[in-house]
Motif scaffolding. Structure first.
Motif, PDB file in Angstrom:
ATOM      1  N   GLY A  10      44.289   3.554 -32.560  1.00 21.10           N
ATOM      2  CA  GLY A  10      44.004   3.904 -33.700  1.00 21.10           C
ATOM      3  C   GLY A  10      44.522   6.016 -33.789  1.00 21.10           C
ATOM      4  N   PRO A  11      44.560   6.527 -35.770  1.00 22.52           N
ATOM      5  CA  PRO A  11      44.996   7.614 -35.669  1.00 22.52           C
ATOM      6  C   PRO A  11      44.481   8.349 -35.246  1.00 22.52           C
ATOM      7  CG  PRO A  11      44.588   6.589 -37.972  1.00 22.52           C
ATOM      8  CD  PRO A  11      44.001   5.671 -36.619  1.00 22.52           C
ATOM      9  N   ILE A  12      42.849   8.511 -35.382  1.00 22.64           N
ATOM     10  CA  ILE A  12      41.818   9.604 -34.457  1.00 22.64           C
ATOM     11  C   ILE A  12      41.760   9.871 -33.456  1.00 22.64           C
ATOM     12  CG2 ILE A  12      39.748  10.161 -34.094  1.00 22.64           C
ATOM     13  CD1 ILE A  12      37.961   8.142 -36.480  1.00 22.64           C
TER      14      ILE A  12
ATOM     15  N   TYR B  97      44.533  10.941 -32.088  1.00 28.22           N
ATOM     16  CA  TYR B  97      46.037  11.598 -32.452  1.00 28.22           C
ATOM     17  C   TYR B  97      45.714  13.217 -33.001  1.00 28.22           C
ATOM     18  CZ  TYR B  97      48.578   7.485 -30.289  1.00 28.22           C
ATOM     19  OH  TYR B  97      48.741   6.646 -28.977  1.00 28.22           O
ATOM     20  N   GLU B  98      44.859  13.230 -33.266  1.00 21.71           N
ATOM     21  CA  GLU B  98      44.237  14.338 -33.933  1.00 21.71           C
ATOM     22  C   GLU B  98      44.299  15.560 -32.790  1.00 21.71           C
ATOM     23  OE1 GLU B  98      40.228  13.708 -35.967  1.00 21.71           O
ATOM     24  OE2 GLU B  98      41.259  12.527 -37.453  1.00 21.71           O
TER      25      GLU B  98
ATOM     26  N   SER C  88      38.697   5.044 -34.167  1.00 25.65           N
ATOM     27  CA  SER C  88      39.663   4.828 -34.484  1.00 25.65           C
ATOM     28  C   SER C  88      40.155   4.315 -34.806  1.00 25.65           C
ATOM     29  CB  SER C  88      40.712   5.916 -33.161  1.00 25.65           C
ATOM     30  OG  SER C  88      41.540   6.375 -33.089  1.00 25.65           O
TER      31      SER C  88
ATOM     32  N   ASN D 218      44.946  -3.549 -33.616  1.00 26.10           N
ATOM     33  CA  ASN D 218      45.373  -2.226 -34.112  1.00 26.10           C
ATOM     34  C   ASN D 218      46.776  -1.823 -33.729  1.00 26.10           C
ATOM     35  OD1 ASN D 218      44.955  -0.113 -35.908  1.00 26.10           O
ATOM     36  ND2 ASN D 218      44.783   0.923 -34.250  1.00 26.10           N
TER      37      ASN D 218
ATOM     38  N   GLN E  49      39.818   2.810 -37.950  1.00 27.36           N
ATOM     39  CA  GLN E  49      40.429   3.741 -39.254  1.00 27.36           C
ATOM     40  C   GLN E  49      41.749   2.657 -39.105  1.00 27.36           C
ATOM     41  OE1 GLN E  49      39.119   6.626 -40.548  1.00 27.36           O
ATOM     42  NE2 GLN E  49      40.705   6.465 -41.998  1.00 27.36           N
ATOM     43  N   GLY E  50      42.051   2.803 -38.518  1.00 24.77           N
ATOM     44  CA  GLY E  50      43.786   1.806 -38.162  1.00 24.77           C
ATOM     45  C   GLY E  50      43.850   1.044 -38.850  1.00 24.77           C
TER      46      GLY E  50
ATOM     47  N   ASN F  55      38.162  16.657 -30.643  1.00 23.84           N
ATOM     48  CA  ASN F  55      39.210  15.775 -30.510  1.00 23.84           C
ATOM     49  C   ASN F  55      38.547  14.705 -29.452  1.00 23.84           C
ATOM     50  OD1 ASN F  55      39.976  16.636 -28.337  1.00 23.84           O
ATOM     51  ND2 ASN F  55      42.346  17.181 -29.033  1.00 23.84           N
TER      52      ASN F  55
END
Length: 609
Positions: free
Chosen positions: A264-266, A268-269, A337, A260, A340-341, A112
């Motif tokens: 963004g979501p990446i 928090y992976e 990231s 955003n 992506q959002g 990550n």
């Protein structure tokens, strides 16, 4: 009397006796061998006259199959690089599109963002330490990578290390120029909506768009005049473009994360790898990042020789490597990231982000952002390509064909030949080049390792400059018929063990050997062990001890050291304005005044103490 207050004699044709007192018989023989190489009769054939016209301009300086002015140690007056110059030189690989998009390669390892940044911090610190260790031949003796190769591989063996570096330079020049063309298109996009949406007129079999070709062509044309600029003079524009790219990155990061509402979501992976897998991926992440700058680490002496101050060089390259290398990579991951959002797709390069903005709303604000971001990254990409690949290749080619190629001609050569590698196929096809890029360090890491071991442990940081330009069998770098087989063996051993992993990574259909793949993942650590230990063992059991081994020149033959350096080295200055070294030797052979000899011997011994 304090010996520091003594005024050392400046050796010249007027006191040739003093020169012969400190020059050994071997030194004189080596110098005479050099003169034989540099002496050429007037050509009698048309081909000979044509080749004479092709020789590089040398303004009365020596020229031979081993020497031209660009290969000589850099004189004190031309060493002008300080902290900010080295910050910029090592900042350029970081303030670039490739570093901005580093996350796409690291996250593909199932790490990550947090894990990737941890690996990058470690990698950057290790890279900075390796680069500092590889800097000192350039800092202390003001010699470049080409002479470094003669030192470790021998006069003829040096061609192996140089050819490896030339090949990588040509490939990477084309790769970086293609990225520079994408950056230049951001500028053109801000000028014209029609250019932004230019239709591709090439057939589907051609793996590039017409717009991309235009950007690439324009970038190459803009770069070309800089081939005529001396490498030491590009430090100021490099500093400026570094900060322009920094501000552009900060602007991208601030706008995207604010719009955003977060990273963004990446970001928090989670990492799903086992502890063992995660450890090897950390090693591979470090190796991938190192591979991108490994060529700069290898030929560091080409630019450390411009240093005006040792500590300024060390601190500039350390900070320029660690801070931008971490921040720009992190910013690129956070921007992807956030994209992506915002847009439902992770954009890993600035031109993709800018294209999204312009297509959403071709407003004056979006066009201004496109222009500023485009010109910032175009500038950093241009001087990155020139310093890391263009000038570096020019210096290397000058070492292979000194009589006919200097830095200018060598840089022009790589600019023209870089088309041959077809860099558009690296990005627009299923080419495995981007995967193979992570292996480039396999070829340069043994060179760095052997250079460090040879310089510090074998030679104890003492080398002779006079011997770099001779084919005399008494020369320090002659070894066995001009080749140091110990270094060649150690180089090939380190490379050979990394090749299977490279093949497995490119040819994924093959069943990989786990041991070979693990070696490949961590070759940044393993190759120094293989090549370094094997070279140290071979030097111990098969020592090479010529007459001048581990000795420095008694005289500043190239008139390149400052007064403080001469004092630290116990070396006498040499005034080449009153005749070259050969004229002085000839003058001494006609002058056997023993009284002056005794006086100069006594004075020289006092000065050295």
């Amino acid at each position: 009397m304090n010996t520091n207050d003594l005024e050392k004699p400046v050796l010249s044709a007027n006191n040739a006796s003093a020169l012969h007192c400190v020059m050994s018989k071997t030194d004189i023989e080596i110098a005479q061998e050099e003169r034989a190489l540099e002496t050429s009769s007037e050509p009698s054939t048309a081909l000979g006259r044509f080749l004479r016209k092709l020789e590089v301009p040398h303004e009365g300086k020596p020229l031979s199959v081993l020497r031209n002015p660009d290969l000589e140690p850099v004189p004190d007056k031309e060493r002008t690089w300080g902290f900010w110059s080295y910050f910029a030189y090592w900042g350029l690989p970081n303030f670039s599109v490739a570093t901005f998009s580093t996350g796409s390669a690291l996250l593909a390892l199932d790490l990550n963002i947090q894990q990737s940044i941890g690996a990058l911090v470690i990698a950057n610190v290790l890279i900075a330490v390796a680069t500092i260790l590889n800097s000192n031949p350039g800092i202390k003796y003001h010699i470049g990578f080409t002479l470094d190769q003669r030192m470790i591989f021998g006069i003829y063996g040096s061609y192996l290390g140089i050819i490896i570096r030339v090949g990588l330079s040509v490939v990477m020049y084309g790769y970086s120029a293609w990225l520079g063309g994408l950056c230049m298109n951001m500028i053109f996009d801000s000028f014209s909506f029609n250019y932004l949406n230019m239709k591709n007129t090439f057939p589907e079999s051609v793996p590039m768009a017409r717009k991309d070709l235009i950007g690439f062509l324009c970038f190459q044309l803009v770069q070309m005049p800089f081939a005529f600029v001396k490498p030491r003079r590009v430090n100021i524009p490099s500093i400026v473009t570094c900060f322009m790219a920094l501000f552009a990155t900060i602007g991208l990061l601030a706008y995207l994360t604010k719009t955003n509402g977060g990273p963004g979501p990446i970001f928090y992976e989670k990492v799903t790898l086992s502890a063992s897998q995660r450890s090897w991926m950390w090693l591979f992440a470090i190796t991938i990042w190192y591979s991108g700058v490994s060529m700069g680490v290898a030929n560091q002496s080409d630019f450390s020789r411009f240093s005006s101050n040792k500590m300024a060089c060390y601190s500039g390259l350390f900070i320029g490597t660690v801070l931008p290398g971490t921040f720009i990579s992190l910013a690129g991951m956070l921007c992807a990231s956030a994209c992506q959002g915002l847009y439902g797709e992770a954009y890993w390069t600035p031109d993709e982000i800018v294209s999204q903005w312009l297509n959403d709303n071709y407003s004056s604000k979006a066009r201004a952002a496109s222009f500023f971001i485009g010109i910032s990254f175009t500038g950093s990409q241009m001087f990155l390509n020139l310093t890391q690949n263009g000038y570096a290749c020019g210096m290397d080619l000058a070492g292979i064909f000194p009589k006919y190629i200097n830095v200018v001609r060598g840089t022009l050569f790589v600019q023209l030949i870089s088309w041959v590698v077809q860099p558009w196929t690296f990005f627009n096809t299923s080419s495995s080049f981007l995967t193979a890029m992570s292996s480039f360090g396999i070829f340069t890491t043994p060179i760095v390792t052997i250079n460090v071991i040879d310089y510090y442990l074998v030679r104890r940081s003492k080398i002779s400059l006079l011997d770099f330009f001779t084919l005399s069998k008494k020369g320090t770098y002659w070894y066995n018929h001009g080749v140091n087989w110990r270094a060649i063996f150690s180089l090939l051993a380190g490379i050979a063990l990394g090749i299977p992993g490279l093949v497995y990574s490119v040819q994924t259909q093959l069943k990989a050997n786990e041991g070979m793949m693990n070696y490949f993942y961590g070759y940044f650590f393993f190759i120094p062990l293989v090549s370094g230990v094997s070279y140290a063992i071979l030097c111990y059991f098969f020592p090479y001890r010529p007459e001048k081994f581990g000795m420095e020149d008694p005289i500043d033959y190239f008139n390149c050291f400052s007064e403080n350096e001469l004092q630290a080295l116990g070396m006498l200055p040499f005034d080449d304005s009153q005749g070259d070294i050969y004229e002085i030797i000839d003058a001494r052979e006609q002058d056997e005044n023993s009284d002056s000899v005794i006086d100069e011997i006594d004075f020289t011994n006092k000065a050295k103490h």
